[in-house]
Scaffold this active site. Structure first.
Site, PDB file in Angstrom:
ATOM      1  N   ASP A 272       0.803  -1.236   0.000  1.00 32.48           N
ATOM      2  CA  ASP A 272       0.000   0.000   0.000  1.00 32.48           C
ATOM      3  C   ASP A 272       0.831   1.279   0.000  1.00 32.48           C
ATOM      4  O   ASP A 272       2.001   1.297   0.356  1.00 32.48           O
ATOM      5  CB  ASP A 272      -0.965   0.015   1.195  1.00 32.48           C
ATOM      6  CG  ASP A 272      -0.246  -0.111   2.537  1.00 32.48           C
ATOM      7  OD1 ASP A 272       0.760  -0.848   2.608  1.00 32.48           O
ATOM      8  OD2 ASP A 272      -0.679   0.525   3.514  1.00 32.48           O
TER       9      ASP A 272
ATOM     10  N   GLU B 179      -0.562  -1.959   5.141  1.00 35.06           N
ATOM     11  CA  GLU B 179       0.337  -1.905   6.297  1.00 35.06           C
ATOM     12  C   GLU B 179       0.186  -0.583   7.026  1.00 35.06           C
ATOM     13  O   GLU B 179       0.389  -0.489   8.229  1.00 35.06           O
ATOM     14  CB  GLU B 179       1.791  -2.107   5.837  1.00 35.06           C
ATOM     15  CG  GLU B 179       2.762  -2.403   6.981  1.00 35.06           C
ATOM     16  CD  GLU B 179       3.122  -1.183   7.808  1.00 35.06           C
ATOM     17  OE1 GLU B 179       3.213  -1.334   9.052  1.00 35.06           O
ATOM     18  OE2 GLU B 179       3.309  -0.102   7.257  1.00 35.06           O
ATOM     19  N   GLU B 180      -0.159   0.479   6.273  1.00 33.20           N
ATOM     20  CA  GLU B 180      -0.147   1.833   6.831  1.00 33.20           C
ATOM     21  C   GLU B 180      -1.417   2.204   7.578  1.00 33.20           C
ATOM     22  O   GLU B 180      -1.466   3.262   8.188  1.00 33.20           O
ATOM     23  CB  GLU B 180       0.073   2.862   5.704  1.00 33.20           C
ATOM     24  CG  GLU B 180       1.369   2.690   4.925  1.00 33.20           C
ATOM     25  CD  GLU B 180       2.595   3.180   5.686  1.00 33.20           C
ATOM     26  OE1 GLU B 180       2.456   3.545   6.867  1.00 33.20           O
ATOM     27  OE2 GLU B 180       3.684   3.171   5.082  1.00 33.20           O
TER      28      GLU B 180
ATOM     29  N   HIS C 186       7.911   8.456   4.503  1.00 36.84           N
ATOM     30  CA  HIS C 186       6.730   9.273   4.859  1.00 36.84           C
ATOM     31  C   HIS C 186       6.991  10.761   4.603  1.00 36.84           C
ATOM     32  O   HIS C 186       6.515  11.600   5.356  1.00 36.84           O
ATOM     33  CB  HIS C 186       6.311   9.057   6.324  1.00 36.84           C
ATOM     34  CG  HIS C 186       5.721   7.696   6.568  1.00 36.84           C
ATOM     35  ND1 HIS C 186       4.685   7.461   7.456  1.00 36.84           N
ATOM     36  CD2 HIS C 186       6.024   6.486   6.042  1.00 36.84           C
ATOM     37  CE1 HIS C 186       4.389   6.171   7.470  1.00 36.84           C
ATOM     38  NE2 HIS C 186       5.184   5.558   6.619  1.00 36.84           N
TER      39      HIS C 186
ATOM     40  N   ARG D  82      17.918  -7.497  14.586  1.00 35.84           N
ATOM     41  CA  ARG D  82      18.277  -7.828  15.968  1.00 35.84           C
ATOM     42  C   ARG D  82      17.305  -8.864  16.518  1.00 35.84           C
ATOM     43  O   ARG D  82      16.164  -8.967  16.069  1.00 35.84           O
ATOM     44  CB  ARG D  82      18.343  -6.597  16.874  1.00 35.84           C
ATOM     45  CG  ARG D  82      17.045  -5.844  17.016  1.00 35.84           C
ATOM     46  CD  ARG D  82      17.205  -4.672  17.977  1.00 35.84           C
ATOM     47  NE  ARG D  82      17.299  -5.100  19.362  1.00 35.84           N
ATOM     48  CZ  ARG D  82      18.033  -4.496  20.301  1.00 35.84           C
ATOM     49  NH1 ARG D  82      18.744  -3.429  20.002  1.00 35.84           N
ATOM     50  NH2 ARG D  82      18.031  -4.933  21.537  1.00 35.84           N
TER      51      ARG D  82
END
Ligand code: ZN
Ligand code: ZN
Length: 402
Positions: free
Chosen positions: A87, A144-145, A366, A185
């Site tokens: 998206d 996702e946003e 963004h 990580r």
């Protein structure tokens, strides 16, 4: 990583024709951005390409999600998932290159165009020859946003049962790191992201007669200040956490006491216990301060994405594949935690897996001048191929000899 696998990964990375194709798909997606759950054109294009390569495709999973299945030629084995998001964001693009957004007010400002192109590149390579045992599940995820979360919707739509897999991997481009580097990580990597909205209700009146009213203004100010203390006073200093009031809104003029005041903000942390404590603390502070002023506070705590938590074995495997691709010193395995969030977290709540970031350089995601860096497409595709084949081969998570 085994030599044979290293050779395959290197082949993907140096495949100029594949890189050219990925660049074309990426720029086509960039030119035609679609908002979360509206990725109809993107999903159709992805499904079309996957089918062209003989991959079994299911569309409409969790809204506009696409799932592709690649079974290896060498028989049954384990099943591993690779995930990309599709998206775009509601941003007016300020670039002026040929592939800039054709839809005013929408743009690929987070690089999901690149993530989808990288996974397509990996899919084309993996489907050609299928020289492995087991199954690779390709997950092209919508939205996702947006808060409703495409990952959550795909899970709710049964993606884990309909296309079972043991572990799942995802990649995000990351501007603060230079191209040619990567980071991963073990454990919590990205933060959970919740928001709060507080409405303080009093009784409005004439500005000259506060004794006849119950002003919500002072309690709102006190609440906003008191919330700042949570991170420093209520949370263990060893837990990374943000409780940030970003909005206080009340009153319209100098001589009228308003009925209500609104306060809003965001909460980020890495452990569920801290998250729950913060929610309870916000409620306690707001309710009691409002009460002390003769007002009432209604607290709406909106639970967003949980923290993105990598499992140890999979994070190690990811680091091994990245190291073989980029070299020892280019892979950071103790990168600081990131306060941003990612809905891939929902998959990691259900299955083992790892989320990595690939260095991109340049301007931050963004923002209206962002563009995915095509230079890293081949690295991303090679990583996807490498991690899937490494898992299916059941090879060591650590390089031999280490
Ligand atoms: Zn984003
Ligand atoms: Zn993103």
């Amino acid at each position: 990583m085994e030599d044979a696998l290293g050779t395959i990964v290197e082949e993907v990375r140096k495949n100029a024709d594949l890189h050219q194709s990925m660049m074309q798909w990426r720029r086509d997606f960039h030119r035609h951005p679609e908002i979360g759950f509206g990725e109809h054109r993107t999903a159709a294009r992805i499904a079309e390409l996957l089918r062209d390569w003989g991959i079994e495709v299911t569309t409409g999973v969790g809204g506009t999600g696409v799932v592709g299945i690649i079974d290896g030629c060498r028989g049954l084995g384990r099943s591993i998932a690779l995930r990309a998001d599709m998206d775009a964001l509601p941003i007016v693009e300020q670039n002026d290159f040929a592939h800039m957004s054709a839809h005013h007010g929408l743009m690929h400002g987070c690089g999901h165009d690149g993530h989808s192109a990288m996974l397509l590149g990996a899919a084309r390579h993996l489907a050609d020859g299928r020289d492995f045992a087991g199954r690779i599940v390709l997950i092209f995820q919508p939205a996702e946003e947006v808060l409703t979360s495409g990952a959550r919707e795909m899970i709710a739509d049964g993606v884990l049962d309909r296309f079972p897999f043991e572990a799942i991997y995802a990649v995000h481009n990351y501007p603060p790191l230079a191209p040619g580097t990567a980071a991963v990580r073990t454990g919590p990597f990205l933060a959970s992201a919740d928001s709060f909205h507080i409405e303080v209700t009093g009784l409005g009146g004439h500005g000259a007669q506060p004794h006849l009213a119950r002003s919500p203004v002072a309690p709102a100010c006190e609440i906003a200040l008191a919330l700042q203390r949570i991170a420093s006073q209520s949370v263990n200093a060893l837990d990374n956490c943000v409780v940030n009031t970003t909005m206080v809104r009340t009153g319209d003029t100098h001589n009228v006491i308003p009925d209500t005041a609104l306060i809003g903000g965001t909460v980020r942390c890495f452990r569920e216990e801290v998250r729950k404590d913060n929610a309870a603390e916000i409620d306690r502070i707001a309710t009691n301060i409002a009460r002390a002023h003769g007002c009432e506070a209604k607290v709406d705590y909106v639970w967003g994405h949980p923290a993105t938590i990598n499992t140890a074995r999979e994070a190690e495997r990811a680091a091994t594949v990245l190291t073989s691709l980029l070299g020892d010193r280019q892979v950071i395995t103790d990168h600081p935690q990131i306060m941003g969030s990612e809905d891939f977290a929902y998959f990691l709540q259900q299955r083992r897996g790892a989320y990595i970031v690939l260095g991109r350089g340049g301007s931050m995601i963004h923002n209206p001048r962002y563009d995915f860096n095509d230079e890293i497409l081949s690295t991303g595709a090679a990583y996807f191929v490498g991690i899937a084949l490494s898992e299916l081969a059941g090879g060591p998570a650590k390089p031999s000899g280490s």
